[in-house]
Design a protein around this motif. Structure first.
Motif, PDB file in Angstrom:
ATOM      1  N   LEU A   1       0.836  -1.331  -0.048  1.00 13.13           N
ATOM      2  CA  LEU A   1      -0.080  -0.031  -0.143  1.00 13.13           C
ATOM      3  C   LEU A   1       0.629   1.302  -0.217  1.00 13.13           C
ATOM      4  O   LEU A   1       0.564   2.136  -0.622  1.00 13.13           O
ATOM      5  N   THR A   2       1.906   1.228   0.898  1.00 13.06           N
ATOM      6  CA  THR A   2       2.882   2.555   0.687  1.00 13.06           C
ATOM      7  C   THR A   2       3.536   2.611  -0.439  1.00 13.06           C
ATOM      8  O   THR A   2       3.555   3.950  -1.038  1.00 13.06           O
ATOM      9  N   SER A   3       4.080   1.519  -0.994  1.00 18.49           N
ATOM     10  CA  SER A   3       4.543   1.642  -2.429  1.00 18.49           C
ATOM     11  C   SER A   3       3.537   2.180  -3.419  1.00 18.49           C
ATOM     12  O   SER A   3       4.046   3.009  -4.344  1.00 18.49           O
ATOM     13  N   ALA A   4       2.428   1.663  -3.493  1.00 14.74           N
ATOM     14  CA  ALA A   4       1.407   2.107  -4.504  1.00 14.74           C
ATOM     15  C   ALA A   4       0.908   3.472  -4.338  1.00 14.74           C
ATOM     16  O   ALA A   4       0.626   3.984  -5.244  1.00 14.74           O
ATOM     17  N   LEU A   5       0.915   4.056  -3.160  1.00 12.39           N
ATOM     18  CA  LEU A   5       0.292   5.410  -2.870  1.00 12.39           C
ATOM     19  C   LEU A   5       1.301   6.398  -3.426  1.00 12.39           C
ATOM     20  O   LEU A   5       1.200   7.317  -3.861  1.00 12.39           O
ATOM     21  N   GLN A   6       2.852   6.023  -3.124  1.00 14.93           N
ATOM     22  CA  GLN A   6       3.751   6.614  -3.539  1.00 14.93           C
ATOM     23  C   GLN A   6       3.625   6.715  -5.078  1.00 14.93           C
ATOM     24  O   GLN A   6       4.104   7.906  -5.781  1.00 14.93           O
ATOM     25  N   ALA A   7       3.490   5.604  -5.719  1.00 17.34           N
ATOM     26  CA  ALA A   7       3.726   5.383  -7.487  1.00 17.34           C
ATOM     27  C   ALA A   7       2.539   6.256  -7.709  1.00 17.34           C
ATOM     28  O   ALA A   7       2.691   6.893  -8.719  1.00 17.34           O
TER      29      ALA A   7
END
Length: 279
Positions: free
Chosen positions: A64-70
């Motif tokens: 989720l953290t990576s997806a939000l950053q992307a």
């Protein structure tokens, strides 16, 4: 007065609808129904133990953290790319427009290898990033980069048609009335484009949740640190722990469905807004 049906060259509504629903049922709904049926065979305790284990929770956080950053990056970059492609004519525009679709056509494994080769310590940009204190390969940042690479076209291709269809008369009228460029963008362009940007970002987010091939080559796949949920599902399958794999897959499925419903709601809102404004 009797109404006569007009003859059409193509098959009628009943036939085409039947084929569409049949294809949808066999290719999409049947596998999803099998997944949900298998998950329904788990007890509540087994389901919770599988989806709420410390390792699973860590993968949710990383994913989720990576997806939000992307998605945050793609929201800005996608709008800029779409703006350039829709508003300007320049040498190489057609080539740039075609390059936007490379993440769609490129196998995700190839994308992961290419990103790892470019961003590793011995790659083209790795030494420069290391000099600035940034670590991408075998780190959480690499996951976000891989997700951004594979999901960028969703934002570009969602926003670009809206910008191309946007009537320039309203912008010219606002400029003649004394509005500056920022005011024109804020009050004329942004209200029309914003729903498309949000829709593209939600589609990109759903794509990021299910990304696998591009990530495993760059993330390092360290449990509790750089392991994504899709990889954990694959590991559970390799361990022949099908109940745990099914339970975690259901969590991703429900998350993706929720995001897709949100994207459809945003697109419906955009359609109503454009009809109201007469765009």
């Amino acid at each position: 007065m009797s109404l006569r049906r007009s003859r059409r060259t193509l098959p009628g509504f009943s036939l085409t609808l039947g084929i569409t629903l049949g294809y949808l049922g066999v290719i999409v709904l049947l596998p999803l129904a099998a997944l949900l049926w298998w998950a329904a065979g788990l007890s509540a305790a087994e389901f919770v133990a599988a989806v709420a284990s410390p390792r699973a929770l860590a993968t949710y956080q990383v994913t989720l953290t990576s997806a939000l950053q992307a998605v945050a990056f793609n929201g800005v970059a996608g709008l800029l790319f779409a703006w350039v492609l829709a508003r300007y004519e320049f040498p190489g525009r057609r080539l740039l427009d075609a390059v936007m679709d490379i993440p769609f056509a490129l196998p995700t494994a190839v994308a992961g290898v290419a990103l790892s080769a470019a961003l590793s310590a011995t790659g083209w940009f790795g030494p420069l990033l290391a000099a600035m204190g940034w670590t991408v390969v075998n780190a959480q940042a690499g996951i976000a980069v891989a997700m951004a690479f594979t999901s960028l076209p969703f934002v570009v291709r969602t926003v670009q048609p809206v910008l191309e269809d946007l009537d320039a008369d309203a912008e010219e009228a606002a400029g003649l009335l004394g509005a500056g460029r920022w005011q024109v963008f804020r009050h004329v362009i942004a209200p029309v484009v914003a729903p498309a940007v949000l829709a593209g970002m939600t589609l990109a987010f759903a794509r990021c949740l299910g990304e696998f091939g591009a990530i495993i080559f760059i993330a390092g796949n360290r449990p509790m640190k750089t392991e994504i949920t899709s990889l954990l599902i694959y590991i559970r399958l390799e361990e022949y722990n099908y109940p745990a794999a099914t339970a975690i897959a259901v969590v991703i499925l429900l998350s993706a469905l929720g995001v897709m419903l949100l994207a459809n709601a945003i697109q419906a809102w955009q359609h109503r807004y454009l009809e109201k404004e007469g765009v």
